[in-house]
Motif scaffolding. Sequence first.
Motif, mmCIF file in Angstrom:
data_model
loop_
_atom_site.group_PDB
_atom_site.id
_atom_site.type_symbol
_atom_site.label_atom_id
_atom_site.label_comp_id
_atom_site.label_asym_id
_atom_site.label_seq_id
_atom_site.Cartn_x
_atom_site.Cartn_y
_atom_site.Cartn_z
ATOM 1 N N GLN A 96 0.827 -1.210 0.000
ATOM 2 C CA GLN A 96 0.000 0.000 0.000
ATOM 3 C C GLN A 96 0.861 1.260 0.000
ATOM 4 O O GLN A 96 0.520 2.264 -0.648
ATOM 5 C CB GLN A 96 -0.928 -0.016 1.209
ATOM 6 N N LYS A 97 2.010 1.224 0.699
ATOM 7 C CA LYS A 97 2.907 2.382 0.692
ATOM 8 C C LYS A 97 3.491 2.617 -0.697
ATOM 9 O O LYS A 97 3.645 3.765 -1.135
ATOM 10 C CB LYS A 97 4.040 2.168 1.705
ATOM 11 N N ILE A 98 3.812 1.546 -1.392
ATOM 12 C CA ILE A 98 4.369 1.694 -2.741
ATOM 13 C C ILE A 98 3.356 2.358 -3.667
ATOM 14 O O ILE A 98 3.670 3.300 -4.412
ATOM 15 C CB ILE A 98 4.812 0.318 -3.281
ATOM 16 N N PHE A 99 2.116 1.909 -3.629
ATOM 17 C CA PHE A 99 1.101 2.467 -4.526
ATOM 18 C C PHE A 99 0.704 3.882 -4.101
ATOM 19 O O PHE A 99 0.403 4.726 -4.960
ATOM 20 C CB PHE A 99 -0.120 1.550 -4.572
ATOM 21 N N SER A 100 0.681 4.158 -2.806
ATOM 22 C CA SER A 100 0.370 5.527 -2.373
ATOM 23 C C SER A 100 1.489 6.495 -2.758
ATOM 24 O O SER A 100 1.238 7.647 -3.148
ATOM 25 C CB SER A 100 0.162 5.554 -0.858
ATOM 26 N N ARG A 101 2.747 6.022 -2.699
ATOM 27 C CA ARG A 101 3.864 6.864 -3.140
ATOM 28 C C ARG A 101 3.787 7.114 -4.649
ATOM 29 O O ARG A 101 4.096 8.210 -5.127
ATOM 30 C CB ARG A 101 5.182 6.180 -2.779
ATOM 31 N N ALA A 102 3.357 6.101 -5.387
ATOM 32 C CA ALA A 102 3.202 6.288 -6.830
ATOM 33 C C ALA A 102 2.093 7.289 -7.140
ATOM 34 O O ALA A 102 2.188 8.060 -8.097
ATOM 35 C CB ALA A 102 2.916 4.945 -7.493
ATOM 36 N N GLN A 103 1.033 7.303 -6.337
ATOM 37 C CA GLN A 103 -0.045 8.277 -6.546
ATOM 38 C C GLN A 103 0.447 9.703 -6.308
ATOM 39 O O GLN A 103 0.013 10.643 -6.978
ATOM 40 C CB GLN A 103 -1.215 7.956 -5.610
ATOM 41 N N GLN A 104 1.367 9.857 -5.375
ATOM 42 C CA GLN A 104 1.870 11.196 -5.062
ATOM 43 C C GLN A 104 2.866 11.706 -6.103
ATOM 44 O O GLN A 104 2.976 12.919 -6.302
ATOM 45 C CB GLN A 104 2.534 11.191 -3.683
ATOM 46 N N THR A 105 3.601 10.805 -6.733
ATOM 47 C CA THR A 105 4.666 11.211 -7.672
ATOM 48 C C THR A 105 4.318 10.837 -9.110
ATOM 49 O O THR A 105 5.217 10.600 -9.918
ATOM 50 C CB THR A 105 5.985 10.544 -7.277
ATOM 51 N N LYS A 106 3.061 10.743 -9.441
ATOM 52 C CA LYS A 106 2.710 10.348 -10.802
ATOM 53 C C LYS A 106 3.007 11.479 -11.775
ATOM 54 O O LYS A 106 2.949 12.666 -11.370
ATOM 55 C CB LYS A 106 1.251 9.916 -10.856
ATOM 56 N N PRO A 107 3.324 11.193 -13.025
ATOM 57 C CA PRO A 107 3.354 9.854 -13.647
ATOM 58 C C PRO A 107 4.478 8.988 -13.078
ATOM 59 O O PRO A 107 5.574 9.483 -12.823
ATOM 60 C CB PRO A 107 3.575 10.147 -15.123
ATOM 61 N N CYS A 108 4.166 7.711 -12.904
ATOM 62 C CA CYS A 108 5.083 6.819 -12.192
ATOM 63 C C CYS A 108 5.000 5.424 -12.795
ATOM 64 O O CYS A 108 3.945 4.995 -13.294
ATOM 65 C CB CYS A 108 4.745 6.788 -10.704
ATOM 66 N N ILE A 109 6.130 4.717 -12.742
ATOM 67 C CA ILE A 109 6.221 3.315 -13.172
ATOM 68 C C ILE A 109 6.668 2.490 -11.977
ATOM 69 O O ILE A 109 7.666 2.806 -11.327
ATOM 70 C CB ILE A 109 7.217 3.149 -14.332
#
Length: 680
Positions: A96-109
């Motif tokens: 969940q932390k990985i996906f929440s971090r991706a939401q904050q720094t999108k665009p993200c891979i």
Amino acid sequence: MSGSKDFSCIGGLEKHIRIVKETVLFPLIYGDVYAKFNLKPPRGLLFYGPPGTGKTLVASALAVECSNSERKVAFISRKGSDCLSKWVGESEKKLQKIFSRAQQTKPCIIFFDEVDGLAPIRTSRQDFVHASIVSTLLALMDGLENNSEIIVIGATNRIDAIDPALRRPGRFDRELYFPLPCYSARKEILSVHIKTWKQKPPQKFLAYLASKTIGFCGSDLQALCAEAVMCCVRRNYPEIYTSKAKYQINERHLKVEKQDFLRARQNIVPASHRVSIMPVKSLPFKIQPLLQNNLSRILSQLEILCPVGMLVCDIITGKASSRSTSSPRILLCGADDSHTRHLGPALLHTLEHLPCHVLDVTTLFEETGRAAEEAIIQKMKMARRSLPSLLYVPDILAWWELVDEAARVVFTSLLQGLDRSVHILILTTANCPREDLPGDIACLFDEHQGEVFEVIPPTEPERESFFKQLFVHSSADMESNQSSQMDFVQIETTKKAKDGGRKRKTAGQANSAENSSTRKWAVFQLISKNIYKLLTVSTEEAPTTRRTKHGSKARNKVYTVQSAQLMTPAKSISFSSSEINIKRKISSSGEGPSSKRGKLTTNLSSSSSEKLTDSQTVQLLQKITAMTEAWSCHDLECLYASLELTLEKNEEDTCSSIIECLEQFEQCRKIKVHVKREEN
């Protein structure tokens, strides 16, 4: 090659890079274009294939490309085992932390390497922890919106171990297969690894090295280049293994030569060969007169049966359907087992760009406790997963009677269920004539559509050109032997000159020039001595003062032999220009006879030219050709080996020794045929 690598530092994966850019990078950078045409970018991409084929390398290069673009794209990379924890609920929190971090720094891979360890198949045998992690990952990927600018990439070597719920559109939309590199890909990979070298090997040698590294993945080729450098260091500075202090190495003297690559290739076992050895090899140089025509006919037949582009490594998938009503398939049958020993491996060598899956006796019974039908189903699944592919079934009659009726029904039903849309080439061999095939096997291959190819014994011209190699050597053979001898002498002399442990203490330019000139003179002396041995007819009468005279005598004798060949009838000894061109082409590409074979042929040619006259050579060749009518390739090879041994003995009456050898071989063959008839 150190540091971060972009797509320019990857060789042999141009099509994969193009697909990755289209599905991953372009939707993140050019999101406005996708939104204007209401295009839904993919959410996930799955990389799978054998180990060392460049899955993680492409992902790391994608991260570098994302940082170099105008619109910065974040890249999060995690191993599958990094997200696991022994505490209950801790692994789900990490995801969940990985996906929440991706939401904050999108665009993200988000890149999950070894995703099979993170999301294995959920079964009743596994504990609750893995099932909970898989469910959490599925829920997080489902929570991504179509235009969320977050893409998940997974990489695995075992695609069967991943939970099937992940492999659907909306999660991992596309699966990209990374095969073992073909010839052109291996050549590009080698060129990439030596790109930063100051003194690079020639392109001709790289092409030869790429042809000799079948089954090597990208990691194996990288290890090959590293081992070649170490072989160069060992050859030039053997003192570093004995000196306790740091030895001063001059990089200018380090030149990786051909012998270093050849020695490194002997020290490295490719990753694919550590598990199972594939029966892939080119047609031997000595057997080419017997089977080259059959190989060309089979390839021309496959061009009719296979879809357009399937036999070419430049196209990933065939666009057009085959002319057959089912998937492309061909059966090589015949009493001569040359199709299993030579033609089958040669076809695999020609079609090496297709992922090959072998179904033989060893694969059926290699795992104790597994049924044969289960192994057949597993092989067919693996072949269907990496389309277009090749399923090779060598000597199907060897295991057809060993398995039970259920395994036969499973095999026939699976092959009958393959229609023309499934691009799997079924290559099968059977060691029996066409009329003796079992009915279940014969119904799988349509004879009227050209799916059955019966290998017949070699014809008279093929046998004549095969045994002609024993007695007559054309000028092209002599040139190739001389070139191979000179290359061998150069490698050996440089090895002896450099292996003495050079102590490079600056001794002045005059001494270095003198040493180099002496080394060159030693090399020149050995080369001239070797060429002299090749051109001289009699080694006993070889005074140094008459070198030119003996060389002219040898040349005159070669010319008289060639003129005698031209005066003989059509069925006697004659080399066409096409044969000479083929031999020159093969020797130039590095596929010709080795130096050891060059020495053997030189001795045989000298002994045959001394002990046998031209008329005796013609009569013996005609006698051997007439005697071996309707012989199989195996018997012809055995007779060839016996005649080679007879010529190596270098007896006084060579002609009578050869005739005696032929009579003994004929008697032994009659006894074998009689015993076989009585057994039947």
